[in-house]
Scaffold this motif. Sequence first.
Motif, PDB file in Angstrom:
ATOM      1  N   PRO A 191      -8.076 -31.968  75.260  1.00 41.87           N
ATOM      2  CA  PRO A 191      -9.656 -32.128  75.392  1.00 41.87           C
ATOM      3  C   PRO A 191     -10.310 -31.113  75.931  1.00 41.87           C
ATOM      4  N   ASP A 192     -11.759 -31.386  75.579  1.00 43.88           N
ATOM      5  CA  ASP A 192     -12.453 -30.355  76.003  1.00 43.88           C
ATOM      6  C   ASP A 192     -12.413 -29.802  77.533  1.00 43.88           C
ATOM      7  N   TRP A 193     -12.306 -30.682  78.241  1.00 49.14           N
ATOM      8  CA  TRP A 193     -12.360 -30.589  79.880  1.00 49.14           C
ATOM      9  C   TRP A 193     -11.149 -29.632  80.327  1.00 49.14           C
ATOM     10  N   LEU A 194     -10.149 -29.396  79.314  1.00 47.96           N
ATOM     11  CA  LEU A 194      -8.866 -28.731  79.722  1.00 47.96           C
ATOM     12  C   LEU A 194      -8.766 -27.496  78.764  1.00 47.96           C
ATOM     13  N   ALA A 195      -9.682 -27.557  77.565  1.00 51.58           N
ATOM     14  CA  ALA A 195      -9.417 -26.532  76.945  1.00 51.58           C
ATOM     15  C   ALA A 195     -10.154 -25.100  77.080  1.00 51.58           C
ATOM     16  N   GLY A 196     -11.146 -25.297  77.865  1.00 48.00           N
ATOM     17  CA  GLY A 196     -11.731 -23.882  78.133  1.00 48.00           C
ATOM     18  C   GLY A 196     -11.159 -22.894  79.162  1.00 48.00           C
ATOM     19  N   SER A 197     -12.056 -22.153  79.592  1.00 50.58           N
ATOM     20  CA  SER A 197     -11.425 -21.165  80.529  1.00 50.58           C
ATOM     21  C   SER A 197     -12.420 -21.039  81.771  1.00 50.58           C
ATOM     22  N   VAL A 198     -11.703 -20.586  83.062  1.00 51.84           N
ATOM     23  CA  VAL A 198     -12.822 -20.571  83.973  1.00 51.84           C
ATOM     24  C   VAL A 198     -12.691 -19.065  84.303  1.00 51.84           C
ATOM     25  N   GLU A 199     -13.812 -18.380  84.967  1.00 50.51           N
ATOM     26  CA  GLU A 199     -13.814 -17.068  85.381  1.00 50.51           C
ATOM     27  C   GLU A 199     -13.009 -16.719  86.881  1.00 50.51           C
ATOM     28  N   ILE A 200     -11.799 -16.263  86.845  1.00 59.39           N
ATOM     29  CA  ILE A 200     -11.074 -16.152  87.968  1.00 59.39           C
ATOM     30  C   ILE A 200     -11.433 -14.512  88.667  1.00 59.39           C
ATOM     31  N   LEU A 201     -11.867 -13.860  88.106  1.00 60.45           N
ATOM     32  CA  LEU A 201     -12.394 -12.827  88.381  1.00 60.45           C
ATOM     33  C   LEU A 201     -13.734 -12.449  87.924  1.00 60.45           C
ATOM     34  N   PRO A 202     -14.505 -11.595  88.441  1.00 60.85           N
ATOM     35  CA  PRO A 202     -15.911 -11.462  87.694  1.00 60.85           C
ATOM     36  C   PRO A 202     -15.472 -10.784  86.395  1.00 60.85           C
ATOM     37  N   GLY A 203     -15.933 -11.683  85.119  1.00 63.77           N
ATOM     38  CA  GLY A 203     -15.791 -11.094  83.648  1.00 63.77           C
ATOM     39  C   GLY A 203     -14.344 -11.558  83.306  1.00 63.77           C
ATOM     40  N   VAL A 204     -13.511 -11.904  83.796  1.00 66.69           N
ATOM     41  CA  VAL A 204     -12.142 -12.327  83.617  1.00 66.69           C
ATOM     42  C   VAL A 204     -12.043 -13.896  83.402  1.00 66.69           C
ATOM     43  N   GLY A 205     -11.787 -14.404  82.198  1.00 64.51           N
ATOM     44  CA  GLY A 205     -11.618 -15.810  82.174  1.00 64.51           C
ATOM     45  C   GLY A 205     -10.069 -15.992  81.920  1.00 64.51           C
ATOM     46  N   TYR A 206      -9.621 -17.193  82.387  1.00 66.57           N
ATOM     47  CA  TYR A 206      -8.327 -17.712  82.482  1.00 66.57           C
ATOM     48  C   TYR A 206      -8.265 -19.350  81.892  1.00 66.57           C
ATOM     49  N   PRO A 207      -7.398 -19.630  80.881  1.00 69.92           N
ATOM     50  CA  PRO A 207      -7.291 -20.977  80.366  1.00 69.92           C
ATOM     51  C   PRO A 207      -7.206 -21.965  81.565  1.00 69.92           C
ATOM     52  N   VAL A 208      -8.070 -22.899  81.528  1.00 66.18           N
ATOM     53  CA  VAL A 208      -8.007 -24.049  82.521  1.00 66.18           C
ATOM     54  C   VAL A 208      -6.850 -24.629  82.843  1.00 66.18           C
ATOM     55  N   PHE A 209      -6.100 -24.883  81.165  1.00 64.22           N
ATOM     56  CA  PHE A 209      -5.102 -25.876  81.447  1.00 64.22           C
ATOM     57  C   PHE A 209      -3.791 -25.077  81.986  1.00 64.22           C
ATOM     58  N   ARG A 210      -3.686 -23.838  81.817  1.00 66.57           N
ATOM     59  CA  ARG A 210      -2.658 -23.096  82.518  1.00 66.57           C
ATOM     60  C   ARG A 210      -2.829 -23.307  84.100  1.00 66.57           C
ATOM     61  N   LEU A 211      -4.270 -23.210  84.606  1.00 68.81           N
ATOM     62  CA  LEU A 211      -4.037 -23.304  86.034  1.00 68.81           C
ATOM     63  C   LEU A 211      -3.782 -24.976  86.369  1.00 68.81           C
ATOM     64  N   ALA A 212      -4.097 -25.794  85.598  1.00 71.65           N
ATOM     65  CA  ALA A 212      -3.787 -26.970  85.741  1.00 71.65           C
ATOM     66  C   ALA A 212      -2.393 -27.274  85.769  1.00 71.65           C
ATOM     67  N   VAL A 213      -1.469 -26.519  84.926  1.00 73.87           N
ATOM     68  CA  VAL A 213      -0.228 -26.660  85.287  1.00 73.87           C
ATOM     69  C   VAL A 213       0.415 -26.207  86.472  1.00 73.87           C
TER      70      VAL A 213
END
Lengths: 326, 304
Positions: free
Chosen positions: B123-145
């Motif tokens: 779903p959308d709320w798990l599919a995006g990515s978040v910024e873990i460092l300035p300018g560096v995105g990381y998939p939300v779902f992997r963090l959720a796992v």
Amino acid sequence: MRADRRLLAAAVLVVGLLALPPLASAFGNPYLVTLVTRALIYALAALALDFVMGYGRLVSFGHAAFLGLGAYTVGILNTHALQALPLVGGWSGSNEALVAWPLAMLVAAAYALPVGAISLRTSGVYFIMITLAFGQLVFYLFNSLSAYGGQDGLPLWLPNTVAGREMLEGPAFYYLCLGILLVVWAFLQRVVRSPFGRVLVGCRENPRRMRALGYRPYPYQLAAFVLSAALTGLAGALLANQQTFVSPSLMHWSQSGELLVIVLLGGLATLIGPIWGALALLVLEEVLVTVTEHWQLVLGPLLVLVVLFFRNGLQGALDGRGARDD
Amino acid sequence: MQLFLEQVLNGLQFGMTLLLMASGLTLVFGIMNLINLAHGSLFMLGAFAGATVVAWSGSFLLGLLAGVVTAGLAGMAMEALVLRRLYRRDHLDQVLATFGLILLFNEAVRVIWGRRPLGLTLPDWLAGSVEILPGVGYPVFRLAVIAVGLAVMAGLWWLVMRTRLGMRIRAGASDREMIGALGVNITALYTLVFGLGACLAGLAGVMAAPFIAVQSGMGEDILILTFVVIVIGGIGSLRGAVAGALLIGLADTLGRVYLPDLLRLWLPPATADGAGAALASMTIYLLMALVLALRPRGLFGDAG
């Protein structure tokens, strides 16, 4: 009583196997010969596994590596012979079985020596897993050997000749495999009853007592492991000829699992059991495939039932009462 | 540096999936002394049930629940019908029987779901990515796992170390005769522990489904890796499972990314890439052989 029944069962087995090719052609089913040839080759590998697993309690989950190394030895020697490519020191391989097959055994044994030397430091479930790890190493190695086909494998354009004659087809190859199987069976029967075999069984039953008697289990177990690997390598060489194709899938862990299942299904530590096991499993698969596409739906529960109700495998069921042969 | 951080997180995420599998397998082995090759089948059932329910309902959480419940029920049924009879039998009997169960489950899945692999869409709320460092995105779902893995481990630790049930589980692991004599219903306890392990396998299945093809036989590859994990850690040890899972997760992920680069220092690029890829797939098995050669009972195994 038990010995009589066992002798009878063995006699029926051997006579039945000897009579199979003429019977198969009389009933117009030559495919049966191909199928049973394959079963005989698997029986040879399972016999070798039963030797270390049944008599030495060395449960190897990596025997597929030896099978594959034997098969690839034949495949690589043939490829070089066909293309006249130098292999080692100007020698460009050979498709002569009397050269290739002993080499196949040697290659398998040479890999088994360091593997066994390290693995035997562990025991029990750890031994199962470390042999698996060494098996997977070879699997991935051959998967990436692009010179010899990599993942796609290697076709055998020239089958092996035996002393210069082509006989690796039909009934001739069948009888060759049967002959080798019976010779190996008789040989292992002697080994098991020799002083070497008694020490091996002694170490299986009570390593501490054997040490107190002055025997070190390690060299005996290592020798048994290497011998078993060499015989499995021979089975691999035969399999390469039967399939006229070698591929890394021969070394996948599931292949080791299948050999293990054949041994257990037939009856651990009986030597003749693996032959029953291989025949039963391969023929059963073949029959079930003709009945239903979903044959594993039948085979799976069948294996479970065998474990629950025939505690010593098929040979145990034939013997009547359960007792291991040693 | 940024790539390295991403790869470390990927390794952690993979390690968490392995940990969910390994904790169940090692609990069952440590307490019941049972080798269950069909543990990978529970992973597969979890993934199939999860993917199916997510496709029907569009809700990931519902799918997660379905995966956990399906695997748990299948596991308890498996225990009650077959495995219960094998606790006192030789390990080899257990290997043969659970191999039969693998064939059964794989084929059953083919009958029910067909041969085409399923996918699981997030779903959308798990599919995006978040910024873990300035300018560096990381998939939300992997963090959720990673988060779920950590939470489950904390919960398991609490359950085993701080509750009455956990006390019984630990007592059962060290002396099953005695705990039976003290009036604990050991049969029910075993089924419960087995069910718990099965639920964790199902959870791992749903959490892994978005990354891999959900298909028959998918349980075997992870089963082998899980065995590697618990053998490296020491069989029966939860601490060992944690150490083994993180070690294997990181070694496998980092090996695949960095080994080719490392070999390029000495070899021509084409050779280095080929050899690097080969070496990367062998890394964990080499690691396992090394650990067992030095410590035959694993990192946290009991001596003896």
